[in-house]
Write a protein that holds these residues in place. Structure first.
Motif, PDB file in Angstrom:
ATOM      1  N   VAL A  15       0.873  -1.184   0.000  1.00  0.00           N
ATOM      2  CA  VAL A  15       0.000   0.000   0.000  1.00  0.00           C
ATOM      3  C   VAL A  15       0.903   1.225   0.000  1.00  0.00           C
ATOM      4  O   VAL A  15       1.701   1.406   0.911  1.00  0.00           O
ATOM      5  N   TRP A  16       0.787   2.053  -1.047  1.00  0.00           N
ATOM      6  CA  TRP A  16       1.662   3.233  -1.178  1.00  0.00           C
ATOM      7  C   TRP A  16       0.808   4.498  -1.250  1.00  0.00           C
ATOM      8  O   TRP A  16      -0.098   4.613  -2.089  1.00  0.00           O
ATOM      9  N   TYR A  48       6.492  11.080  -3.347  1.00  0.00           N
ATOM     10  CA  TYR A  48       5.738   9.929  -3.843  1.00  0.00           C
ATOM     11  C   TYR A  48       5.774   9.807  -5.373  1.00  0.00           C
ATOM     12  O   TYR A  48       5.928   8.703  -5.910  1.00  0.00           O
ATOM     13  N   SER A  49       5.625  10.941  -6.048  1.00  0.00           N
ATOM     14  CA  SER A  49       5.434  10.914  -7.506  1.00  0.00           C
ATOM     15  C   SER A  49       6.513  10.156  -8.269  1.00  0.00           C
ATOM     16  O   SER A  49       6.190   9.303  -9.113  1.00  0.00           O
ATOM     17  N   PRO A  50       7.817  10.431  -8.020  1.00  0.00           N
ATOM     18  CA  PRO A  50       8.824   9.680  -8.778  1.00  0.00           C
ATOM     19  C   PRO A  50       8.772   8.187  -8.485  1.00  0.00           C
ATOM     20  O   PRO A  50       9.004   7.368  -9.380  1.00  0.00           O
ATOM     21  N   ALA A  51       8.451   7.821  -7.236  1.00  0.00           N
ATOM     22  CA  ALA A  51       8.443   6.401  -6.866  1.00  0.00           C
ATOM     23  C   ALA A  51       7.319   5.664  -7.588  1.00  0.00           C
ATOM     24  O   ALA A  51       7.535   4.580  -8.151  1.00  0.00           O
ATOM     25  N   ILE A  52       6.131   6.245  -7.600  1.00  0.00           N
ATOM     26  CA  ILE A  52       5.016   5.544  -8.248  1.00  0.00           C
ATOM     27  C   ILE A  52       5.222   5.535  -9.765  1.00  0.00           C
ATOM     28  O   ILE A  52       4.896   4.546 -10.432  1.00  0.00           O
ATOM     29  N   ALA A  53       5.777   6.620 -10.303  1.00  0.00           N
ATOM     30  CA  ALA A  53       6.030   6.658 -11.749  1.00  0.00           C
ATOM     31  C   ALA A  53       7.010   5.551 -12.142  1.00  0.00           C
ATOM     32  O   ALA A  53       6.818   4.866 -13.153  1.00  0.00           O
ATOM     33  N   ALA A  54       8.056   5.371 -11.313  1.00  0.00           N
ATOM     34  CA  ALA A  54       9.056   4.333 -11.611  1.00  0.00           C
ATOM     35  C   ALA A  54       8.436   2.942 -11.488  1.00  0.00           C
ATOM     36  O   ALA A  54       8.685   2.066 -12.330  1.00  0.00           O
ATOM     37  N   ILE A  85      -2.204  -1.500  -3.854  1.00  0.00           N
ATOM     38  CA  ILE A  85      -3.119  -0.385  -3.563  1.00  0.00           C
ATOM     39  C   ILE A  85      -2.264   0.875  -3.529  1.00  0.00           C
ATOM     40  O   ILE A  85      -1.243   0.915  -2.841  1.00  0.00           O
ATOM     41  N   PHE A  86      -2.656   1.889  -4.274  1.00  0.00           N
ATOM     42  CA  PHE A  86      -1.790   3.061  -4.365  1.00  0.00           C
ATOM     43  C   PHE A  86      -2.594   4.336  -4.610  1.00  0.00           C
ATOM     44  O   PHE A  86      -3.733   4.292  -5.084  1.00  0.00           O
ATOM     45  N   ALA A  87      -1.975   5.451  -4.251  1.00  0.00           N
ATOM     46  CA  ALA A  87      -2.565   6.759  -4.526  1.00  0.00           C
ATOM     47  C   ALA A  87      -2.317   7.081  -5.996  1.00  0.00           C
ATOM     48  O   ALA A  87      -1.163   7.121  -6.420  1.00  0.00           O
ATOM     49  N   PRO A  88      -3.368   7.308  -6.778  1.00  0.00           N
ATOM     50  CA  PRO A  88      -3.136   7.566  -8.207  1.00  0.00           C
ATOM     51  C   PRO A  88      -2.734   9.008  -8.504  1.00  0.00           C
ATOM     52  O   PRO A  88      -2.409   9.335  -9.627  1.00  0.00           O
ATOM     53  N   HIS A  89      -2.774   9.846  -7.484  1.00  0.00           N
ATOM     54  CA  HIS A  89      -2.423  11.264  -7.623  1.00  0.00           C
ATOM     55  C   HIS A  89      -3.230  11.878  -8.770  1.00  0.00           C
ATOM     56  O   HIS A  89      -4.435  11.777  -8.750  1.00  0.00           O
ATOM     57  N   PHE A  90      -2.545  12.443  -9.762  1.00  0.00           N
ATOM     58  CA  PHE A  90      -3.266  13.133 -10.829  1.00  0.00           C
ATOM     59  C   PHE A  90      -3.781  12.188 -11.915  1.00  0.00           C
ATOM     60  O   PHE A  90      -4.564  12.595 -12.756  1.00  0.00           O
ATOM     61  N   SER A  91      -3.328  10.936 -11.890  1.00  0.00           N
ATOM     62  CA  SER A  91      -3.496  10.108 -13.078  1.00  0.00           C
ATOM     63  C   SER A  91      -4.470   8.948 -12.910  1.00  0.00           C
ATOM     64  O   SER A  91      -4.335   7.931 -13.596  1.00  0.00           O
ATOM     65  N   ALA A  92      -5.452   9.092 -12.019  1.00  0.00           N
ATOM     66  CA  ALA A  92      -6.362   7.971 -11.733  1.00  0.00           C
ATOM     67  C   ALA A  92      -7.010   7.431 -13.012  1.00  0.00           C
ATOM     68  O   ALA A  92      -7.003   6.220 -13.265  1.00  0.00           O
ATOM     69  N   ILE A  93      -7.554   8.320 -13.806  1.00  0.00           N
ATOM     70  CA  ILE A  93      -8.282   7.862 -14.999  1.00  0.00           C
ATOM     71  C   ILE A  93      -7.315   7.293 -16.039  1.00  0.00           C
ATOM     72  O   ILE A  93      -7.580   6.246 -16.641  1.00  0.00           O
ATOM     73  N   GLU A  94      -6.180   7.959 -16.214  1.00  0.00           N
ATOM     74  CA  GLU A  94      -5.197   7.470 -17.198  1.00  0.00           C
ATOM     75  C   GLU A  94      -4.706   6.071 -16.823  1.00  0.00           C
ATOM     76  O   GLU A  94      -4.592   5.192 -17.682  1.00  0.00           O
ATOM     77  N   TYR A  95      -4.410   5.874 -15.544  1.00  0.00           N
ATOM     78  CA  TYR A  95      -3.948   4.546 -15.114  1.00  0.00           C
ATOM     79  C   TYR A  95      -5.042   3.499 -15.370  1.00  0.00           C
ATOM     80  O   TYR A  95      -4.758   2.381 -15.790  1.00  0.00           O
ATOM     81  N   GLY A  96      -6.281   3.871 -15.106  1.00  0.00           N
ATOM     82  CA  GLY A  96      -7.381   2.942 -15.330  1.00  0.00           C
ATOM     83  C   GLY A  96      -7.539   2.613 -16.800  1.00  0.00           C
ATOM     84  O   GLY A  96      -7.668   1.442 -17.186  1.00  0.00           O
ATOM     85  N   GLN A  97      -7.485   3.654 -17.629  1.00  0.00           N
ATOM     86  CA  GLN A  97      -7.662   3.431 -19.066  1.00  0.00           C
ATOM     87  C   GLN A  97      -6.522   2.615 -19.671  1.00  0.00           C
ATOM     88  O   GLN A  97      -6.703   1.948 -20.684  1.00  0.00           O
ATOM     89  N   GLN A  98      -5.368   2.676 -19.044  1.00  0.00           N
ATOM     90  CA  GLN A  98      -4.217   1.896 -19.529  1.00  0.00           C
ATOM     91  C   GLN A  98      -4.210   0.481 -18.975  1.00  0.00           C
ATOM     92  O   GLN A  98      -3.281  -0.282 -19.241  1.00  0.00           O
ATOM     93  N   GLY A  99      -5.188   0.166 -18.117  1.00  0.00           N
ATOM     94  CA  GLY A  99      -5.245  -1.180 -17.543  1.00  0.00           C
ATOM     95  C   GLY A  99      -4.318  -1.383 -16.361  1.00  0.00           C
ATOM     96  O   GLY A  99      -4.126  -2.509 -15.892  1.00  0.00           O
ATOM     97  N   ILE A 100      -3.739  -0.294 -15.859  1.00  0.00           N
ATOM     98  CA  ILE A 100      -2.834  -0.416 -14.704  1.00  0.00           C
ATOM     99  C   ILE A 100      -3.646  -0.611 -13.425  1.00  0.00           C
ATOM    100  O   ILE A 100      -3.264  -1.361 -12.538  1.00  0.00           O
ATOM    101  N   SER A 101      -4.781   0.079 -13.335  1.00  0.00           N
ATOM    102  CA  SER A 101      -5.661  -0.111 -12.175  1.00  0.00           C
ATOM    103  C   SER A 101      -7.009  -0.661 -12.648  1.00  0.00           C
ATOM    104  O   SER A 101      -7.367  -0.532 -13.823  1.00  0.00           O
ATOM    105  N   VAL A 102      -7.735  -1.258 -11.711  1.00  0.00           N
ATOM    106  CA  VAL A 102      -8.962  -1.971 -12.086  1.00  0.00           C
ATOM    107  C   VAL A 102     -10.166  -1.032 -12.107  1.00  0.00           C
ATOM    108  O   VAL A 102     -10.149   0.040 -11.492  1.00  0.00           O
TER     109      VAL A 102
END
Lengths: 304, 438
Positions: free
Chosen positions: B56-57, B94-100, B110-127
């Motif tokens: 959990v990050w 946090y940002s560089p760590a999650i990006a890496a 489980i992670f904080a998506p910060h600014f990119s919640a929708i982008e991560y979802g659309q890319q299939g990174i998050s459910v």
């Protein structure tokens, strides 16, 4: 003779292999942490990539975008001003201080130690300390000016576009003075004292001794200090990030802080601009290489 | 002696070279094997022992004291699961760590998506949480938060803490100046002179980094139109919405009026969030424009300081007190073989009494309606009530260049370097410019 004979008989290939084995760890580290990231950065600068998914090839679009990007233009100016000013100040002032301290006056060791202390503080901590000191309401600097009857000089040091970059340069000087002073001080210890004795016999005063003996003899050290300052200036990031985060309104944005904001900050919204950020990284690298090349050519020309 | 030494040196180098070569090769092989060996012993997945680690990050350290207890209880209930919390100091850490981690294809479960919640979802990174958690579970969250993280019928994050902005004020200082808490922005403008005459700065807020100006300006756009969807449309550049349009100009004009009246604290552009809070709690400023984290901070940093809270001033008398909302603190679930166990952990966290207890113990604003009813802290209760009344207005901008564009333009108005119309046009130009970045 006895001890050197076996070496001559060593097969050339075997010697090369031995050398390679010795060099392998360093080569592996260089390839992993320098060559690969460098080439990967260059590669990504031609792509649109948000840090996930497949990069999209865009050719030179990122570089074309930079040409019309007002924040990038501002960052170039800030970086150039910082680099030139910090190189000049962080060379001349440490040299002058080192020459003064080399006169071995009483209390010189204490003074030298005090000057060096900021050099062991990280740039980030330096930034935070000065951020507090420069606060407009209750900050140490404005309080000091007030108590000295100079209230009209009080300013919003880090929130004013006119003062923010000079203040960053001043803080950088405070932080690095001790380090560069120490390099010059070490250089001064290597100057042959008989040169000064000869100068004095010839009737040279203190200023002429400095001008015609000290400064010329410090040339190799000066070249190192100038080179370090130029490289540090072109890639300046942490001090600005800690002091202003590039603000207000990008007025202290350097190439380094802008690159970071594009890759990891929110400046580009939800999708990071890794390709664009890498294009800035490539420009920083080329600039640094060009500056060092010019310095090298100048040095060789003078030596010739 | 010399001969012996020479003989020794003549014979031993060959052996030592061979030994060296052999040793180096073995060392290299060992080093190469280390990552795979490390992976064998890693707790990053389901191992042969049947144990699973959920990483959990995030950087939501308001609940730093509560997390160990939450995790320990969950691990007791689920002996095969280990929860590994990595609590970062700030979004910047946090940002560089999650990006890496995401670039490496190994995001935490489980992670904080910060600014990119929708982008991560659309890319299939998050459910898609509508599948994973179910619509019923998600319906307990405030609607504005669910909308914030939804696109095309799917939802990719949920709020951990909700957020609203309001005016914190020092009743003593307002009384001394003979002014009342502002009902409208014009009231605030009218009170500025009296407050300054009494020796205090009227209003502190975060001016550095400049995105504090975005938090302030975006709700003004909603207030100018009474349309909370306009900021979303501007951000997405949808339905012909343009940043150089009249509502944005009006919002910038309001900012200019407030600036010209001397409402804002001196040195605002160098004032970071904590410094603004200090200016307020130390009596330098009579009011503070801030978010729902301020009561948490003041409870820790100035526990004896007496203050009160008023809604964000309205555009005009009788108008709605639109306030900045949206969950800055959200969580996503990574797509992968541990998504199901992550869902179980999330459902455990959000069991109503447990979640309300955590929010109460940490003086935090809950993101669920049920927990909002169980809030004890008066300040938090007041600020949460604005969400229940539907006064939330978007202020977190996701579009390329939008957040920094609004911040920079607002700073230009504040500095007097741009007119409201020029500032509005500059935002649109910045957004278009950012669209070219790769």
């Amino acid at each position: 003779m006895v001890s050197t004979a076996p070496a001559r008989r060593r097969p050339r290939a075997r010697m090369q292999l031995t050398g390679l084995v010795f060099a392998a760890p360093a080569l592996a580290l260089f390839a992993t942490f320098v060559a690969y990231p460098l080439l990967r950065g260059l590669y990504l600068s031609f792509y649109r990539w948000a840090g996930y998914g497949d990069p999209l090839f865009v050719g030179l679009d990122n570089y074309r975008g930079l040409a019309s990007d007002p924040i990038f233009r501002r960052a170039v100016i800030v970086t150039a001003v910082y680099t030139v000013a910090s190189t000049v100040l962080q060379t001349l002032i440490p040299m002058a201080v080192a020459i003064l301290l080399a006169q071995r006056w009483r209390g010189g060791v204490v003074f030298r130690t005090m000057i060096f202390i900021p050099a062991v503080v990280s740039l980030t901590v330096t930034g935070l300390l000065w951020q507090l000191a420069l606060q407009p309401n209750g900050g140490f600097v404005n309080e000091l000016l007030d108590s000295a009857g100079l209230s009209s000089w009080s300013m919003v040091w880090l929130g004013d576009r006119n003062t923010v970059v000079p203040v960053i340069i001043a803080v950088s000087l405070w932080q690095s003075l001790g380090f560069f002073m120490l390099i010059f001080y070490a250089g001064l210890q290597n100057i042959d004292p008989t040169l000064y004795e000869s100068g004095r016999i010839d009737g040279a005063g203190p200023w002429r001794l400095i001008r015609f003996i000290t400064i010329p003899m410090l040339k190799p050290v000066t070249a190192i200090v100038v080179t370090l300052n130029l490289i540090n200036g072109l890639k300046v990031y942490d001090l600005i990030y800690a002091l202003t985060n590039g603000g207000p309104a990008n007025s202290s944005q350097s190439l380094g802080t802008y690159l970071y904001a594009l890759a990891f900050g929110s400046i580009n919204g939800a999708s990071a601009a890794f390709g664009y950020a890498n294009a800035i990284g490539v420009i920083i690298m080329i600039s640094a290489a060009a500056v060092l090349l010019v310095l090298s050519v100048l040095r060789r020309t003078r030596e010739a | 002696m010399v001969t012996h030494l020479s003989n020794a040196s003549a014979s031993s180098p060959g052996m030592s070279r061979r030994s060296l070569l052999r040793g180096t090769l073995l060392g290299a092989l060992g080093a190469a094997a280390l990552p795979s060996l490390a992976a064998c012993g890693s707790d990053g997945g389901s191992g042969g022992s049947g144990s699973t680690t959920l990483r959990v990050w995030h950087w939501y350290n308001q609940q730093e004291a509560q997390w160990p207890g939450l995790i320990s209880e969950y691990e007791k209930q689920n002996p095969g699961v280990k929860v590994d919390l990595r609590l970062f100091g700030s979004p910047d850490d946090y940002s560089p760590a999650i990006a890496a981690a995401i670039a490496a294809g190994d995001p935490p479960e489980i992670f904080a998506p910060h600014f990119s919640a929708i982008e991560y979802g659309q890319q299939g990174i998050s459910v898609d949480l509508k599948d994973a958690l179910g619509a019923d579970f998600l319906s307990q969250f405030f609607d504005a938060e669910n909308e914030q993280f939804s696109r095309d019928g799917k939802q990719y994050a949920f709020g951990w803490m909700a957020q609203t902005f309001g005016i914190f004020y020092n009743p003593q200082l307002l009384d001394r100046a003979g002014v009342a808490p502002p009902e409208t922005w014009d009231d605030l403008i009218a009170s500025a002179d009296a407050l300054r005459a009494s020796g205090v700065m009227p209003l502190a807020m975060q001016g550095s980094p400049s995105y504090g100006f975005t938090d302030f300006t975006a709700p003004l756009i909603t207030q100018a139109t009474d349309d909370p969807t306009l900021v979303l449309k501007l951000d997405a550049q949808e339905d012909g919405a343009s940043w150089d349009s009249e509502p944005v100009v009006q919002a910038m004009q309001k900012l200019k009026d407030l600036t010209d009246a001397g409402v804002f604290a001196d040195g605002l552009l160098a004032m970071e969030g904590p410094m603004a809070e200090t200016a307020f709690s130390s009596g330098q400023a009579a009011m503070l424009y801030g978010g729902s984290w301020v009561p948490q901070d003041l409870a820790t940093d100035a526990p004896d300081f007496a203050y009160a809270i008023a809604p964000t001033p309205a555009w005009a008398p009788g108008a709605k007190h639109w306030c900045a909302d949206q969950a800055g603190a959200a969580l996503s679930i990574a797509n992968g073989d541990r998504a199901e166990q992550s869902v179980d952990f999330i459902k455990y966290l959000f069991e109503p009494e447990r979640y309300a207890g955590v929010m109460n113990d940490s003086n935090s604003m809950p993101s669920t309606k049920a927990a909002a009813d169980l809030i004890n802290n008066d300040a938090m209760k007041t600020m949460t009530s604005w969400l229940l009344e539907g006064l939330g207005s978007p202020h977190i901008l996701y579009g390329p260049g939008a957040e920094s564009g609004v911040a920079d333009a607002a700073v230009s108005v504040f500095e007097g370097r741009a007119t409201p119309a020029e500032a509005a046009a500059a935002v649109q130009a910045a957004v278009e410019q950012a669209g070219n970045r790769g």
